[in-house]
Design a protein around this motif. Structure first.
Motif, PDB file in Angstrom:
ATOM      1  N   LEU A  98       1.345  12.099  -5.300  1.00 44.34           N
ATOM      2  CA  LEU A  98       1.543  11.025  -3.625  1.00 44.34           C
ATOM      3  C   LEU A  98       0.372  11.434  -2.527  1.00 44.34           C
ATOM      4  N   ASP A  99      -0.001  12.715  -3.312  1.00 39.45           N
ATOM      5  CA  ASP A  99      -1.081  12.949  -1.912  1.00 39.45           C
ATOM      6  C   ASP A  99      -2.688  12.654  -2.357  1.00 39.45           C
ATOM      7  N   GLU A 100      -2.905  12.087  -3.601  1.00 42.01           N
ATOM      8  CA  GLU A 100      -4.045  11.529  -3.902  1.00 42.01           C
ATOM      9  C   GLU A 100      -4.351  10.482  -3.673  1.00 42.01           C
ATOM     10  N   ILE A 101      -2.792   9.615  -3.488  1.00 43.28           N
ATOM     11  CA  ILE A 101      -3.230   8.031  -3.495  1.00 43.28           C
ATOM     12  C   ILE A 101      -2.978   8.279  -2.215  1.00 43.28           C
ATOM     13  N   VAL A 102      -2.580   8.783  -1.165  1.00 37.78           N
ATOM     14  CA  VAL A 102      -2.763   8.641   0.856  1.00 37.78           C
ATOM     15  C   VAL A 102      -3.923   9.466   0.507  1.00 37.78           C
ATOM     16  N   ILE A 107      -3.691   2.484   1.280  1.00 38.18           N
ATOM     17  CA  ILE A 107      -2.233   2.024   0.851  1.00 38.18           C
ATOM     18  C   ILE A 107      -1.400   2.409   2.104  1.00 38.18           C
ATOM     19  N   PHE A 108      -1.596   3.482   1.980  1.00 36.31           N
ATOM     20  CA  PHE A 108      -0.806   4.235   3.853  1.00 36.31           C
ATOM     21  C   PHE A 108      -1.551   4.252   5.127  1.00 36.31           C
ATOM     22  N   ALA A 109      -2.709   3.683   5.091  1.00 30.44           N
ATOM     23  CA  ALA A 109      -3.283   3.178   5.832  1.00 30.44           C
ATOM     24  C   ALA A 109      -2.282   2.375   7.179  1.00 30.44           C
ATOM     25  N   GLY A 110      -2.659   2.522   8.185  1.00 33.24           N
ATOM     26  CA  GLY A 110      -2.042   1.149   9.002  1.00 33.24           C
ATOM     27  C   GLY A 110       0.063   1.126   9.259  1.00 33.24           C
ATOM     28  N   ILE A 111       0.388   1.341   8.318  1.00 35.33           N
ATOM     29  CA  ILE A 111       1.257   1.189   7.974  1.00 35.33           C
ATOM     30  C   ILE A 111       2.937   1.884   8.342  1.00 35.33           C
ATOM     31  N   SER A 112       3.647   0.709   9.197  1.00 37.12           N
ATOM     32  CA  SER A 112       4.265   1.741  10.252  1.00 37.12           C
ATOM     33  C   SER A 112       4.923   3.057   9.207  1.00 37.12           C
ATOM     34  N   GLU A 113       5.457   3.919  10.990  1.00 34.23           N
ATOM     35  CA  GLU A 113       6.543   5.447   9.731  1.00 34.23           C
ATOM     36  C   GLU A 113       7.239   5.375   9.163  1.00 34.23           C
ATOM     37  N   ASN A 114       8.466   4.097   8.835  1.00 38.49           N
ATOM     38  CA  ASN A 114       9.528   3.939   8.731  1.00 38.49           C
ATOM     39  C   ASN A 114       9.169   3.033   6.937  1.00 38.49           C
ATOM     40  N   VAL A 115       8.204   2.735   7.088  1.00 40.57           N
ATOM     41  CA  VAL A 115       7.470   1.855   5.781  1.00 40.57           C
ATOM     42  C   VAL A 115       7.409   3.423   4.600  1.00 40.57           C
ATOM     43  N   ARG A 117       7.605   6.072   5.260  1.00 43.46           N
ATOM     44  CA  ARG A 117       8.266   7.746   4.839  1.00 43.46           C
ATOM     45  C   ARG A 117       9.494   6.765   3.330  1.00 43.46           C
ATOM     46  N   ILE A 118       9.547   5.391   3.587  1.00 42.14           N
ATOM     47  CA  ILE A 118      10.433   4.628   2.374  1.00 42.14           C
ATOM     48  C   ILE A 118       9.967   5.003   0.883  1.00 42.14           C
ATOM     49  N   LEU A 119       8.427   5.057   1.282  1.00 39.53           N
ATOM     50  CA  LEU A 119       7.229   3.780   0.283  1.00 39.53           C
ATOM     51  C   LEU A 119       7.029   5.702  -0.247  1.00 39.53           C
ATOM     52  N   SER A 120       7.006   7.057   0.319  1.00 44.53           N
ATOM     53  CA  SER A 120       6.417   7.898   0.182  1.00 44.53           C
ATOM     54  C   SER A 120       7.867   8.342  -0.875  1.00 44.53           C
ATOM     55  N   PHE A 142       1.474   3.352 -10.585  1.00 50.01           N
ATOM     56  CA  PHE A 142       0.372   2.179 -10.214  1.00 50.01           C
ATOM     57  C   PHE A 142       0.817   1.725  -8.500  1.00 50.01           C
ATOM     58  N   MET A 143       0.660   1.288  -8.149  1.00 49.79           N
ATOM     59  CA  MET A 143       0.843   1.342  -6.226  1.00 49.79           C
ATOM     60  C   MET A 143      -0.412   0.555  -5.920  1.00 49.79           C
ATOM     61  N   GLU A 144       0.069  -0.342  -5.232  1.00 46.20           N
ATOM     62  CA  GLU A 144      -0.590  -1.770  -4.801  1.00 46.20           C
ATOM     63  C   GLU A 144      -0.595  -2.314  -2.893  1.00 46.20           C
ATOM     64  N   LYS A 145      -1.248  -2.065  -2.484  1.00 41.50           N
ATOM     65  CA  LYS A 145      -1.114  -2.858  -0.976  1.00 41.50           C
ATOM     66  C   LYS A 145      -1.551  -4.780  -0.674  1.00 41.50           C
ATOM     67  N   SER A 146      -0.669  -5.495  -1.045  1.00 41.98           N
ATOM     68  CA  SER A 146      -1.175  -6.475  -0.848  1.00 41.98           C
ATOM     69  C   SER A 146      -0.260  -7.702  -0.332  1.00 41.98           C
ATOM     70  N   GLY A 147      -1.336  -8.459   0.047  1.00 46.01           N
ATOM     71  CA  GLY A 147      -0.596  -9.416   1.238  1.00 46.01           C
ATOM     72  C   GLY A 147       0.041  -8.730   2.694  1.00 46.01           C
ATOM     73  N   ASN A 148       1.801  -8.799   2.453  1.00 49.91           N
ATOM     74  CA  ASN A 148       2.725  -7.971   3.492  1.00 49.91           C
ATOM     75  C   ASN A 148       3.657  -7.429   2.684  1.00 49.91           C
ATOM     76  N   ALA A 149       3.316  -6.699   1.593  1.00 51.30           N
ATOM     77  CA  ALA A 149       4.037  -5.579   1.234  1.00 51.30           C
ATOM     78  C   ALA A 149       3.611  -4.738   0.420  1.00 51.30           C
ATOM     79  N   VAL A 150       4.343  -3.486  -0.432  1.00 47.66           N
ATOM     80  CA  VAL A 150       3.721  -2.804  -0.817  1.00 47.66           C
ATOM     81  C   VAL A 150       4.364  -2.450  -2.292  1.00 47.66           C
ATOM     82  N   CYS A 151       4.026  -1.939  -3.531  1.00 50.64           N
ATOM     83  CA  CYS A 151       4.609  -2.495  -4.830  1.00 50.64           C
ATOM     84  C   CYS A 151       3.645  -1.404  -5.637  1.00 50.64           C
ATOM     85  N   PHE A 152       5.130  -0.358  -6.392  1.00 49.19           N
ATOM     86  CA  PHE A 152       4.492   0.772  -7.017  1.00 49.19           C
ATOM     87  C   PHE A 152       5.388   0.528  -8.738  1.00 49.19           C
ATOM     88  N   LYS A 153       4.742   1.219  -9.859  1.00 44.80           N
ATOM     89  CA  LYS A 153       5.684   1.253 -10.902  1.00 44.80           C
ATOM     90  C   LYS A 153       5.198   2.045 -11.783  1.00 44.80           C
TER      91      LYS A 153
END
Length: 351
Positions: A98-102, A107-115, A117-120, A142-153
């Protein structure tokens, strides 16, 4: 292309000059410019990286080097919205991934604190499950921020989550394992795990899909429903999580909803429709399957949404027999129609 003499070219200086002219450089750019091998060129990239002059961002096809300037790093990171890695499951730590992704993506830049925390929380819980339970030698993330959502696999090729639960808990089939998993607090390693990760992740997501063998367990909080469907035969376990960037959920509220202010996980909900097994009404034996293991909770919410009717034996088993064994547990029935409520009322002992 004729190779140039190595001694005639200062490769490190060539890399530095290239980065002064454009914001980012790939190893392949220098290989093409010099004709040297990738292995030889990479030595100079590593040297400059160790000297703190350049930084590597991204991975695989998105990997690129930039000058070690904070403004450039931040600007470049914001352009990297995808992370993909095949990880060896040896001394693997979910927090380091997770630290490497951040650190290396936007992906984590500019997203709200609540999202954030949920994603982490969700990512580390799902990856930890694969690390410690799958038995897989490798895990793809895999993790991606696209459009108005973030998904991971998170995809492993281990024993498979439903099959693992079935074997270790001695259930008859994978459907029984899935139904038990839905209740929460199920752990095949109780000494080191509480069994709460999937339960809470399924409540925090917009959608969470867990696929293994030929079964697909789908949590869709956008329509507040849960499904079990047949799917392609997947070796191991594939987890797909998605959340909107405008999500109003937060971890504290979800934890408190099921754990109270003490944050002890003591409430669960069971969607009764998932126990139908194709029969017209629910029987006493199915009631026993539903309440199996629920004595660990203080409050149980039975959701009868999309259930047409229940048998007298079903109602009697839960609301009289089982309740008499565990009088301290609060059993709440919601989304009942007139037929179901009639059966429940008949089963509840009169005071």
């Amino acid at each position: 292309m004729r190779k140039k003499q190595r001694g005639c070219i200062d490769v490190a200086q060539l890399i530095t000059n290239a980065l002064k002219k454009k914001p980012q450089v790939k190893a392949s750019d220098i290989v093409k410019a010099t004709g040297f091998s990738r292995a030889y060129v990479n030595r100079f990239f590593q040297q400059l990286k160790q000297e703190g002059k350049i930084v590597l961002l991204g991975n695989a096809n998105t990997a690129r080097y930039i000058l070690a300037d904070q403004k450039i790093i931040l600007r470049t990171k914001r352009g990297i919205m995808t992370f993909r890695r095949m990880l060896r499951n040896i001394n693997l730590s979910e927090d380091i991934v997770l630290d490497e992704i951040v650190k290396n993506t936007g992906i984590f830049a500019g997203i709200s604190e609540n999202v954030s925390r949920i994603l982490s929380y969700a990512f580390t819980e799902m990856l930890n499950n694969a690390i410690e339970h799958s038995g897989s030698r490798s895990i793809e993330v895999f993790m991606e921020k696209s459009g108005n959502a973030v998904c991971f696999k998170v995809f492993d090729k281990g024993v498979g989550i439903f099959h693992s639960i079935m074997q270790k808990m001695k259930f008859r089939d994978q459907m029984e394992a899935i139904n038990e998993l839905l209740k929460g607090k199920l752990s095949t390693m109780p000494a080191s795990h509480s069994g709460e990760g999937i339960f809470f992740t399924s409540r925090l997501a917009d959608t969470l899909v867990i696929q293994s063998a030929k079964k697909k367990l789908i949590f869709d909080n956008t329509i507040k429903d849960t499904f079990i469907r047949d799917g392609a035969d997947v070796k191991g376990t594939k987890v797909v999580f998605s959340i909107g960037l405008d999500s109003g959920r937060n971890t504290e509220d979800v934890f408190r909803q099921y754990a109270g202010n003490s944050f002890k996980f003591d409430k669960t909900e069971v969607r009764v429709k998932l126990y139908h097994d194709g029969v017209q009404y629910l029987s006493r034996s199915q009631a026993r399957r539903i309440v199996s293991g629920l004595e660990k909770f203080k409050t149980i919410q039975l959701d009868f949404d999309n259930v047409e009717t229940i048998g007298q034996g079903f109602a009697d088993e839960i609301f009289r027999v089982w309740k008499a064994r565990f009088p301290h547990i609060n059993v709440v029935a919601v989304n009942t129609n007139q037929n179901i409520q009639f059966m429940i009322n008949r089963a509840v002992p009169t005071q």
